[in-house]
Every structure is written in structure tokens, then in C-alpha cells.
Scaffold this motif. Structure first.
Motif, mmCIF file in Angstrom:
data_model
loop_
_atom_site.group_PDB
_atom_site.id
_atom_site.type_symbol
_atom_site.label_atom_id
_atom_site.label_comp_id
_atom_site.label_asym_id
_atom_site.label_seq_id
_atom_site.Cartn_x
_atom_site.Cartn_y
_atom_site.Cartn_z
ATOM 1 N N PHE A 294 0.844 -1.190 0.000
ATOM 2 C CA PHE A 294 0.000 0.000 0.000
ATOM 3 C C PHE A 294 0.879 1.239 0.000
ATOM 4 C CE2 PHE A 294 -1.813 -3.435 2.440
ATOM 5 C CZ PHE A 294 -3.047 -3.603 1.835
ATOM 6 N N PHE A 295 0.655 2.114 -0.963
ATOM 7 C CA PHE A 295 1.428 3.370 -0.936
ATOM 8 C C PHE A 295 0.469 4.557 -0.904
ATOM 9 C CE2 PHE A 295 0.954 2.714 -5.535
ATOM 10 C CZ PHE A 295 0.708 3.993 -6.012
ATOM 11 N N PRO A 296 0.861 5.662 -0.247
ATOM 12 C CA PRO A 296 -0.010 6.827 -0.202
ATOM 13 C C PRO A 296 -0.068 7.461 -1.585
ATOM 14 C CG PRO A 296 2.102 7.323 0.826
ATOM 15 C CD PRO A 296 2.135 5.873 0.463
ATOM 16 N N GLU A 297 -1.295 7.713 -2.026
ATOM 17 C CA GLU A 297 -1.493 8.224 -3.371
ATOM 18 C C GLU A 297 -0.738 9.542 -3.558
ATOM 19 O OE1 GLU A 297 -5.162 9.905 -4.087
ATOM 20 O OE2 GLU A 297 -5.051 9.674 -6.248
ATOM 21 N N GLU A 298 -0.800 10.392 -2.529
ATOM 22 C CA GLU A 298 -0.039 11.636 -2.590
ATOM 23 C C GLU A 298 1.248 11.381 -1.821
ATOM 24 O OE1 GLU A 298 -1.989 13.933 0.362
ATOM 25 O OE2 GLU A 298 -3.859 12.893 0.023
ATOM 26 N N GLY A 299 2.349 11.723 -2.403
ATOM 27 C CA GLY A 299 3.549 11.661 -1.590
ATOM 28 C C GLY A 299 4.539 10.561 -1.923
ATOM 29 N N VAL A 300 4.559 10.085 -3.168
ATOM 30 C CA VAL A 300 5.725 9.312 -3.607
ATOM 31 C C VAL A 300 6.187 9.964 -4.908
ATOM 32 C CG1 VAL A 300 4.928 7.154 -2.547
ATOM 33 C CG2 VAL A 300 4.394 7.602 -4.937
ATOM 34 N N SER A 301 7.462 9.793 -5.251
ATOM 35 C CA SER A 301 7.944 10.439 -6.477
ATOM 36 C C SER A 301 7.378 9.688 -7.690
ATOM 37 C CB SER A 301 9.470 10.469 -6.522
ATOM 38 O OG SER A 301 10.002 9.252 -7.028
ATOM 39 N N ARG A 302 7.421 10.313 -8.854
ATOM 40 C CA ARG A 302 6.852 9.667 -10.048
ATOM 41 C C ARG A 302 7.607 8.392 -10.394
ATOM 42 N NH1 ARG A 302 6.684 14.804 -13.705
ATOM 43 N NH2 ARG A 302 6.325 13.391 -15.446
ATOM 44 N N ILE A 303 8.908 8.438 -10.216
ATOM 45 C CA ILE A 303 9.688 7.219 -10.474
ATOM 46 C C ILE A 303 9.279 6.124 -9.487
ATOM 47 C CG2 ILE A 303 12.005 6.220 -10.280
ATOM 48 C CD1 ILE A 303 11.946 7.656 -12.825
ATOM 49 N N PHE B 23 1.300 17.483 8.986
ATOM 50 C CA PHE B 23 2.088 16.557 8.177
ATOM 51 C C PHE B 23 2.499 17.278 6.900
ATOM 52 C CE2 PHE B 23 2.497 13.391 4.882
ATOM 53 C CZ PHE B 23 3.190 12.369 5.508
ATOM 54 N N HIS B 24 3.799 17.221 6.556
ATOM 55 C CA HIS B 24 4.267 17.906 5.345
ATOM 56 C C HIS B 24 4.664 16.900 4.275
ATOM 57 C CE1 HIS B 24 4.464 21.695 7.539
ATOM 58 N NE2 HIS B 24 5.075 21.038 8.515
ATOM 59 N N LEU B 25 4.206 17.158 3.052
ATOM 60 C CA LEU B 25 4.716 16.398 1.909
ATOM 61 C C LEU B 25 5.997 17.088 1.466
ATOM 62 C CD1 LEU B 25 1.466 15.806 -0.155
ATOM 63 C CD2 LEU B 25 2.748 14.122 1.170
ATOM 64 N N THR B 26 7.093 16.339 1.368
ATOM 65 C CA THR B 26 8.384 16.969 1.053
ATOM 66 C C THR B 26 9.030 16.322 -0.165
ATOM 67 O OG1 THR B 26 9.786 15.463 2.283
ATOM 68 C CG2 THR B 26 8.731 17.227 3.554
ATOM 69 N N ILE B 27 10.188 16.845 -0.542
ATOM 70 C CA ILE B 27 10.943 16.252 -1.646
ATOM 71 C C ILE B 27 11.759 15.051 -1.179
ATOM 72 C CG2 ILE B 27 11.056 18.328 -3.079
ATOM 73 C CD1 ILE B 27 13.829 18.891 -1.881
ATOM 74 N N SER B 28 11.703 14.743 0.107
ATOM 75 C CA SER B 28 12.312 13.495 0.611
ATOM 76 C C SER B 28 11.189 12.620 1.189
ATOM 77 C CB SER B 28 13.384 13.789 1.662
ATOM 78 O OG SER B 28 12.931 14.736 2.617
ATOM 79 N N PRO B 29 10.297 12.123 0.310
ATOM 80 C CA PRO B 29 9.032 11.516 0.736
ATOM 81 C C PRO B 29 9.215 10.278 1.613
ATOM 82 C CG PRO B 29 9.433 11.049 -1.591
ATOM 83 C CD PRO B 29 10.452 12.068 -1.166
ATOM 84 N N SER B 30 10.326 9.571 1.470
ATOM 85 C CA SER B 30 10.503 8.355 2.268
ATOM 86 C C SER B 30 10.738 8.680 3.735
ATOM 87 C CB SER B 30 11.667 7.532 1.727
ATOM 88 O OG SER B 30 11.429 7.230 0.378
ATOM 89 N N MET B 31 10.848 9.957 4.055
ATOM 90 C CA MET B 31 11.005 10.365 5.456
ATOM 91 C C MET B 31 9.807 11.179 5.933
ATOM 92 S SD MET B 31 14.938 11.413 4.787
ATOM 93 C CE MET B 31 15.133 12.423 6.229
ATOM 94 N N ASP B 32 8.711 11.170 5.172
ATOM 95 C CA ASP B 32 7.507 11.895 5.580
ATOM 96 C C ASP B 32 6.710 11.032 6.553
ATOM 97 O OD1 ASP B 32 8.255 13.945 3.948
ATOM 98 O OD2 ASP B 32 6.806 13.525 2.372
ATOM 99 N N ILE B 33 7.112 11.058 7.808
ATOM 100 C CA ILE B 33 6.562 10.164 8.822
ATOM 101 C C ILE B 33 6.476 10.915 10.144
ATOM 102 C CG2 ILE B 33 7.132 8.110 10.201
ATOM 103 C CD1 ILE B 33 8.442 6.918 7.730
ATOM 104 N N LEU B 34 5.370 10.767 10.840
ATOM 105 C CA LEU B 34 5.260 11.393 12.161
ATOM 106 C C LEU B 34 5.260 10.369 13.292
ATOM 107 C CD1 LEU B 34 2.726 14.320 11.540
ATOM 108 C CD2 LEU B 34 5.206 14.431 11.776
ATOM 109 N N ILE B 35 5.035 9.096 12.957
ATOM 110 C CA ILE B 35 5.141 8.066 14.003
ATOM 111 C C ILE B 35 6.262 7.123 13.616
ATOM 112 C CG2 ILE B 35 3.973 6.206 15.225
ATOM 113 C CD1 ILE B 35 1.391 7.614 14.854
ATOM 114 N N SER B 36 7.398 7.271 14.275
ATOM 115 C CA SER B 36 8.580 6.485 13.937
ATOM 116 C C SER B 36 8.565 5.194 14.747
ATOM 117 C CB SER B 36 9.836 7.294 14.224
ATOM 118 O OG SER B 36 9.829 8.466 13.435
#
Ligand code: PLP
Length: 502
Positions: free
Chosen positions: A167-176, A315-328
Motif C-alpha cells: 500500500f502506498f499513499p497516493e499523494e507523496g511518492v515520487s513519479r519514479i 504533516f508535510h509532503l516533502t521532496i524526501s518523501p521516504s522520510m515523511d513520517i510522524l510516528i517512527s
């Protein structure tokens, strides 16, 4: 070696059992009862080992119920050059400045550091089934902020006795990243886009894992869940190896003498990668500060500074999406050791996090945290600046996640003037985040009007490095997965996919 749950309400288990279960039934994470400690002589004997030899040694200390021959064979298959990893060293070290080194973790089949663990995990997991005498088919559920999903799909595709649903979040992964996932091949793979962000997807998956109705139906159909997220010990333990490898590589090149301290900088999301560095340090590897780098989702920066974990923030969508996490998730393992293995204390903190969205550790725990960790974050602008600066000074192109690490390291230097040599974990290939990387180096006009594939070719010229094969081939691949789902419907969907709904 036995594994205990961080929440202490289930019995200790073997490594195979911990890896098979993924998460403990009490909601905790399995973690070693004691961290093995190496002597100086043992460390000295590691300097000239190959990556595979080193992996056999280190994994052997933790996975004591796996026969050594099996471990060696699995490690050989997972880290084969050139079939799996594009570097014979697996995780080579390069120089980016004075006493500044890059640990390149992205030479695996999906171009992110998660390959290092996820090429091995399927082997560890299917062996665990054998060792525990469990014949049920394993269903891997993965919530991904982009890289785990693809790396897990590549690791598990067509592995007998397993199915994988990502499952991936529809918003917040790069196109590649999106393209990599929706073109996934393999008879046993499914990929679902989830409406919402990563935390929504991760929470929905965590609920499915513990839904009694679903679990009962699974049981009746001879199926069982496991996890490929870094809550699974089998995901974490392979990551300890490359910190040893990086240190030994620097010794071999006479950039370090055995025993010299080495600071480590890790771009962090779920706290898995940096926790592996913590294990390496506690095992006796001479690591200095573990520098935890976040993007604008800086909950860990605040936690490390103040001891107050507060997820109640935007929650912020960033250019480093693999680190867009608030619960580590993996922070729970660190808390367990900080609290002197007091599972009751961990349960308290975790239930406060669940009910109030925050918790606070005591002053003694915070002081202990500061012995090992420094935390900082980088804004989007600072991240772009770091990409440009490293390109100008070292001619090296780094990706957006690695750049967060580099930026936080610069801040650390300004604040502390600590000139200890440092190793920066480079967690993804820049080609995976090509639009942001080209924009940082060539400006807006560099990217304007160009599609993903033109950007790959442009980045090839800028970096002087070849486009990784796996990414170049994407252009010719058919889309095979197009399902979009609301988080609250995921449980139903999983039952439909597994054909266990009645
Ligand atoms: C997953 C990921 C991270 C974060 O790693 P954690 O183990 O979750 O802290 C950083 N960078 C990249 C490129 C990733 O894929």
C-alpha cells in the motif's frame, strides 16, 4: 539469543519465531534480550572481510537458531554481484569532503538502501517457517512511503509460499517510485494506492494485522500475516552489517585506525536505519555521535532535543518523501533500552502516544539519549542547497534524502565544531528523485517541460554516472496495478484479494 517484546506481555521467542511473526501479539516489537558485544580482537579480525563474510559473522551473532551454512548461502544469494547488487562491495564508501564519507547504500535492484535488508528478508522468512514448523502461506502486508514497497516487491516476487500486498499513499511518492510499483511483475504481488498520507496507510495496515475477524479467517484458510516493514527484526538486523562494513572500509584505506571514533549521519523516517547504527555502536563498533536527520516532519528532532514526543502537528509532503513520517515505529526499540528494558514503562509511553498523541521521557532517559544521539532537521530549501553544494565541491550528485543528512551535518558542525570523521548514509540513488535533484543543480529551467525519462538522461550527463538499469527499463514496462482505495476500506480489500471473504 532470545527476543523479547518491547511491551513485555508475550514470552521470549527465538529469532526464527520473531522474524516469522513480524510484530509481537501484544503490539510490541521483538528485540534482542542482550546486544552481543565484540572484543577489540574480534573487531580487528573484521577489517579485511568481504561484505558477505562480514554479514555471516554479524548475523550469526543474532540469528543463533539459523544454521551457519544456511545463513552463508542466503547471504551469498541476496548480495550477489552483479545479479543483485551493482557493486561487488555491496555498500561502497566514497569521499565527499575532508573527513567526510558517503556510505552508498543504493546499489541494489530498486536503488534504495532498503534493498540491503529486503533482498535477504524473504530468505530469512521462508527459513523461519521451516525452523518453526509452520506450513501456513505467508502474506506480507507493507505500508510504504515509497522505497520499502518496491524493495519488498522485488525481494518477495515469486518466492514460493509467500504473497505480498503493498500500500502506498497516493499523494507523496515520487513519479519514479510510483512507476516502479505500478509496473511490478510477479504472480504473487498486489499494489494498492491509498487515499491519504503514509501514516494513514501505516495505521490502516497495523489494524488489519490485529483484526480478530480477519485473523480468524486467515487461520481457516491456512494463511498468516508477516511484515516487511522495519518493525520486523529480520528487516533491521541486515542493516547493522553495513555500518561495520563502512568502518572497516575506512580502516582498509587508512582513513581511520581501528578504535578511532566515527560519527554517523542517517536520514531518518521510521528510525530503522539509525537504530541499526545504534546496535552497531552497542556491539562495540567505535561510533561517536549518531546524527538523526529529519525533513520538515521534524518530530524526532524535537524529541531528541527535549524528550517530548509530540505527533500533534501538521504533516508535510516533502521532496524526501521516504522520510515523511510522524510516528517512527522503531523508536520503540530504543525506548526499551533507554528505560533499562522496562516494558511497563514502554507500554505507558506507547499508550499515551495512542490516546493523547504525545509522551515525555524522564530527564535521566534524556541524558542517556544525548550520549548517543544528536537530532536536527532540514527545510526544503536547505535540502536543495545541500545537493548543489556537494555537487559543486565534490562533483558528486546526492539524492534528496541524503541531502537532508548532509544539511543537518553542516548544522551539527556549526553548533559543535566536532571534526570527528563522519559517514553519511546515502539512502537512495539520485536518479530515483531526479526532478528535485536536477532542479537543485540546474534550476527550474533545467526541468521545465521534461518528462521522467528525459530527466534521467539529463541527470546521467550531469552526474557522469550511468542510469541504473532498473530505472532505465521502466519506460518500456506495462502498468499492472491500478487500484485506489480509501484507508477504511483496506481491510475489506485485503480479504477480497486473499479470497477469504465469505
Ligand atoms: C526509508 C528511507 C529512509 C528512512 O529510513 P528509516 O529506516 O525509515 O529511518 C530514508 N531515505 C530513504 C531513501 C528511504 O527509502
Amino acid at each position: 539469543m532470545r527476543y523479547v517484546s518491547t511491551r513485555g506481555q508475550v514470552p521470549a521467542v527465538s529469532a526464527a519465531e520473531a522474524i516469522r511473526q513480524g510484530i509481537a501479539a501484544d503490539g510490541g516489537l521483538y528485540t534482542p534480550e542482550q546486544i552481543p558485544r565484540l572484543t577489540e580482537a574480534e573487531l580487528g579480525a573484521m577489517v579485511n572481510l568481504s561484505y558477505q563474510e562480514l554479514a555471516s559473522k554479524i548475523l550469526g551473532l543474532y540469528l543463533t537458531d539459523y544454521p551457519a551454512d544456511d545463513l552463508r548461502r542466503m547471504i551469498g544469494a541476496a548480495y550477489a554481484f552483479p545479479e543483485k547488487f551493482g557493486s561487488p562491495e555491496v555498500t561502497p564508501v566514497t569521499v565527499i569532503g575532508d573527513r567526510q564519507y558517503l556510505l552508498e547504500l543504493y546499489h541494489g535492484p530498486t536503488c534504495a538502501f532498503k534493498d540491503v535488508a529486503l533482498q535477504l528478508l524473504p530468505h530469512l522468512l521462508t527459513k523461519a517457517s521451516q525452523l518453526t514448523g509452520d506450513i501456513r502461506e505467508i502474506v506480507i502486508l507493507v505500508a510504504t512511503s515509497g522505497d520499502t514497497g518496491k524493495a519488498a516487491l522485488e525481494g518477495f516476487k515469486d518466492v514460493p509460499g509467500t504473497r505480498i500486498i503493498v500500500f502506498f499513499p497516493e499523494e507523496g511518492v515520487s513519479r519514479i517510485q510510483r512507476l516502479q510499483m505500478i509496473t511490478q511483475e510477479g504472480q504473487n504481488t498486489a499494489v494498492i494506492a491509498v487515499e491519504g498520507n503514509f501514516d494513514d496507510a501505516q495505521n490502516a495496515v497495523k489494524q488489519i494485522f490485529t483484526d480478530p475477524d480477519i485473523l480468524e479467517k486467515m487461520e481457516r484458510h491456512g494463511l498468516t500475516f508477516s511484515s516487511a516493514n522495519s518493525i520486523n527484526w529480520g528487516r533491521l538486523v541486515p542493516q547493522i552489517v553495513y555500518y561495520f562494513y563502512g568502518y572497516m572500509a575506512l580502516c582498509r584505506e587508512h582513513r581511520l585506525k581501528m578504535g578511532d571514533p566515527l560519527n554517523v549521519v542517517v536520514p531518518t523516517g521510521n528510525f530503522g536505519n539509525i537504530l541499526a547504527a545504534y546496535f552497531a555502536k552497542k556491539m562495540g563498533l567505535p561510533l561517536g555521535k549518531l546524527i538523526c536527520a529529519s525533513n520538515s516532519n521534524n518530530v524526532l528532532t524535537d524529541f531528541i532535543k527535549t524528550g517530548h514526543y509530540d505527533r500533534k502537528r501538521d504533516f508535510h509532503l516533502t521532496i524526501s518523501p521516504s522520510m515523511d513520517i510522524l510516528i517512527s515505529s522503531n523508536l520503540e526499540r530504543l525506548l526499551f533500552y533507554l528505560a533499562g528494558q522496562d516494558a511497563g514503562q514502554v507500554r505507558d509511553w506507547m499508550s499515551q502516544l495512542k490516546s493523547q498523541g504525545e509522551y515525555r521521557i524522564g530527564d535521566d532517559d534524556l541524558a542517556k539519549l544525548h550520549e548517543d544521539f544528536y537530532g536536527g532537521f532540514a527545510t526544503e530549501g536547505e535540502t536543495m542547497d545541500a545537493i548543489r553544494a556537494v555537487y559543486r565541491s565534490a562533483g558528486k550528485v546526492i539524492d534528496t534524502h541524503t541531502a537532508v543528512g548532509q544539511s543537518v551535518y553542516q548544522r551539527y558542525l556549526r553548533e559543535t565544531d566536532d571534526r570527528t570523521p563522519m559517514l553519511l548514509a546515502s539512502t537512495a540513488s539520485p536518479f530515483k528523485f531526479n526532478a528535485s535533484v536536477v532542479r537543485a543543480i540546474a534550476g527550474e529551467e533545467g526541468v521545465a517541460g521534461k518528462d521522467e525519462f528525459e530527466l534521467l538522461r539529463l541527470l546521467e550527463r550531469i552526474s557522469g554516472e550511468a542510469i541504473p538499469e532498473a530505472l532505465e527499463g521502466l519506460e518500456r514496462k506495462a502498468v499492472r496495478h491500478q487500484t485506489l482505495c480509501k484507508p477504511e476500506r483496506l481491510g475489506e480489500l485485503v480479504q477480497e484479494l486473499l479470497k477469504i471473504k465469505e
